[in-house]
Enzyme design. Structure first.
Site, short mmCIF file in Angstrom:
data_model
loop_
_atom_site.label_atom_id
_atom_site.label_comp_id
_atom_site.label_asym_id
_atom_site.label_seq_id
_atom_site.Cartn_x
_atom_site.Cartn_y
_atom_site.Cartn_z
N ASP A 48 1.01 -1.17 0.23
CA ASP A 48 -0.06 -0.07 0.17
C ASP A 48 0.79 1.24 0.02
O ASP A 48 1.86 1.36 0.80
CB ASP A 48 -0.79 0.11 1.28
CG ASP A 48 -1.86 1.13 1.16
OD1 ASP A 48 -2.95 1.24 0.99
OD2 ASP A 48 -1.40 2.30 1.98
N HIS A 116 -7.77 9.32 -1.90
CA HIS A 116 -7.31 9.25 -0.67
C HIS A 116 -7.91 10.21 0.59
O HIS A 116 -7.92 9.77 1.58
CB HIS A 116 -5.74 10.08 -0.63
CG HIS A 116 -4.95 9.66 0.27
ND1 HIS A 116 -3.43 9.62 0.23
CD2 HIS A 116 -5.02 9.17 1.73
CE1 HIS A 116 -3.00 9.16 1.27
NE2 HIS A 116 -4.09 8.99 2.11
#
Length: 292
Positions: A48, A116
Site C-alpha cells: 500500500d 485518498h
C-alpha cells in the site's frame, strides 16, 4: 495456511490479500528495498502506497529486482496507491496522476486506486464544492478502470454520508474498498456494518494507533489479553481486525516487526473480542467527518 495468503473477493471481481504492508512515512530507496525484500520473503503479497507518500518510484525500483528474486510475476503482487487531494475534481490532473503512478511503480496497471480524502486541497472542508469534485473524480476513475489502467477503484476516509452520496451516482461502479482508521479505540462499527451491507471491503489503517501515541499499544486491557495469549500487543491488535475480516496494512521497517506482522495464526476468543470491542473510543488520525 499463512495469513498472508488469505484473500477477499472485491466487488470488482478481483481478489485482494487480506493483509498487506503499509509504506506511509517509509522513505529512501535502500530502506524501501529492505522492507519490501523482507515482506516478500515472509509472504506479504500486497503493498500500500500513495502519491503523497513520495515513495512510489522507490517501490517500483525494488519490485523490478525483487519479483525476480522471489520468482514472482506481476500478477502475484497487489499494488494499492491513492489520488492526492490536490487532484480531486481535476479530470486531466487525475489522468496525469494515474500515469505518473504507473510510471513510478513500473506497472501497466494498478490493482487498486483510492481517492485518498473526501475533500480537495485548498477547498474549505465545509464547502459544498467538495461534493461536485468527488463526483467528478469518481466519474474519471470509473472511466480509467474501463480502460484497464486500474483494476479496482475505491475510497479512503469516507464516512457513511460520503458513501451514500457516492452510491447514489457511482457511474455503474461501486467502490471496492474503503480504507479508514480502525482499531479497538476507534471501531467504526456503524461504518463497517454499512460497508458490509453494500459489499465494500473495509481496510484498516493505524491498526496500532499512530507513531505519535502509544496509548493503544499500552492500553492495560490490550496488554493483559496479549499476555494471556502469549502474543505481542501489536499482533493482538492486528488479529482483532483480521478476525473480523477487516483488511490491514501494518507498516514496519525492522525485520522482526515485519515477521511478527504475519504471525497471526491464533484466535482471540469471543469474550476477549467483546472486551476489546468495549474499550473507550479515541481517534488518532485526521477526521473526515467535517468534510461536506
Amino acid at each position: 495456511m499463512s495469513i498472508a495468503s488469505e484473500c477477499v473477493r472485491l466487488s470488482s471481481g478481483y481478489t485482494m490479500p487480506l493483509i498487506g504492508i503499509g509504506t506511509y512515512k517509509i522513505y529512501g530507496r535502500d530502506t524501501i528495498y529492505e522492507v519490501i525484500d523482507e515482506s516478500l520473503n515472509v509472504g506479504f503479497r500486497s503493498i500500500d502506497t500513495a502519491a503523497v507518500y513520495r515513495n512510489e518510484e522507490d517501490i517500483g525500483y525494488a519490485l523490478k529486482e525483487l519479483l525476480h528474486k522471489y520468482n514472482l510475476k506481476r500478477e502475484d503482487i497487489f499494488i494499492t496507491t491513492k489520488l492526492a487531494p490536490s487532484e480531486n475534481g481535476d479530470s486531466r490532473g487525475i489522468e496525469r496522476a494515474v500515469s505518473k503512478s504507473l510510471r513510478s511503480l513500473g506497472l501497466s496497471y494498478i490493482d487498486l486506486y483510492l481517492i485518498h480524502w473526501p475533500g480537495a486541497a485548498r477547498i474549505p472542508e465545509n464547502s459544498q464544492q467538495n461534493k461536485d469534485l468527488r463526483a467528478c473524480t469518481w466519474k474519471k476513475l470509473a472511466k480509467l478502470q474501463g480502460q484497464g489502467l486500474i483494476r479496482s477503484i475505491g475510497v479512503s476516509n469516507y464516512t457513511i454520508d460520503h458513501l451514500k452520496e457516492l452510491l447514489s451516482n457511482c457511474y455503474g461502479v461501486k467502490p471496492a474498498v474503503n480504507q479508514v482508521e480502525c482499531h479497538p479505540h476507534y471501531r467504526q462499527e456503524e461504518l463497517i456494518k454499512f460497508c458490509n451491507t453494500e459489499g465494500i471491503h473495509v481496510q484498516a489503517y493505524s491498526s496500532l494507533g499512530t507513531s505519535t501515541s502509544t496509548n493503544l499499544l499500552k492500553d492495560p486491557v490490550v496488554t493483559d489479553i496479549a499476555s494471556k495469549l502469549n502474543v505481542s500487543p501489536a499482533r493482538l491488535l492486528l488479529k482483532w481486525a483480521v478476525q473480523q475480516s477487516i483488511g490491514i496494512i501494518p507498516k514496519a521497517e525492522k525485520k522482526e516487526h515485519i515477521r511478527d506482522n504475519v504471525k497471526l495464526n491464533f484466535t482471540i476468543d469471543a469474550e476477549q473480542m467483546k472486551t476489546l470491542s468495549s474499550l473507550p473510543q479515541s481517534k488518532y488520525a485526521w477526521d473526515p467527518r467535517n468534510v461536506c
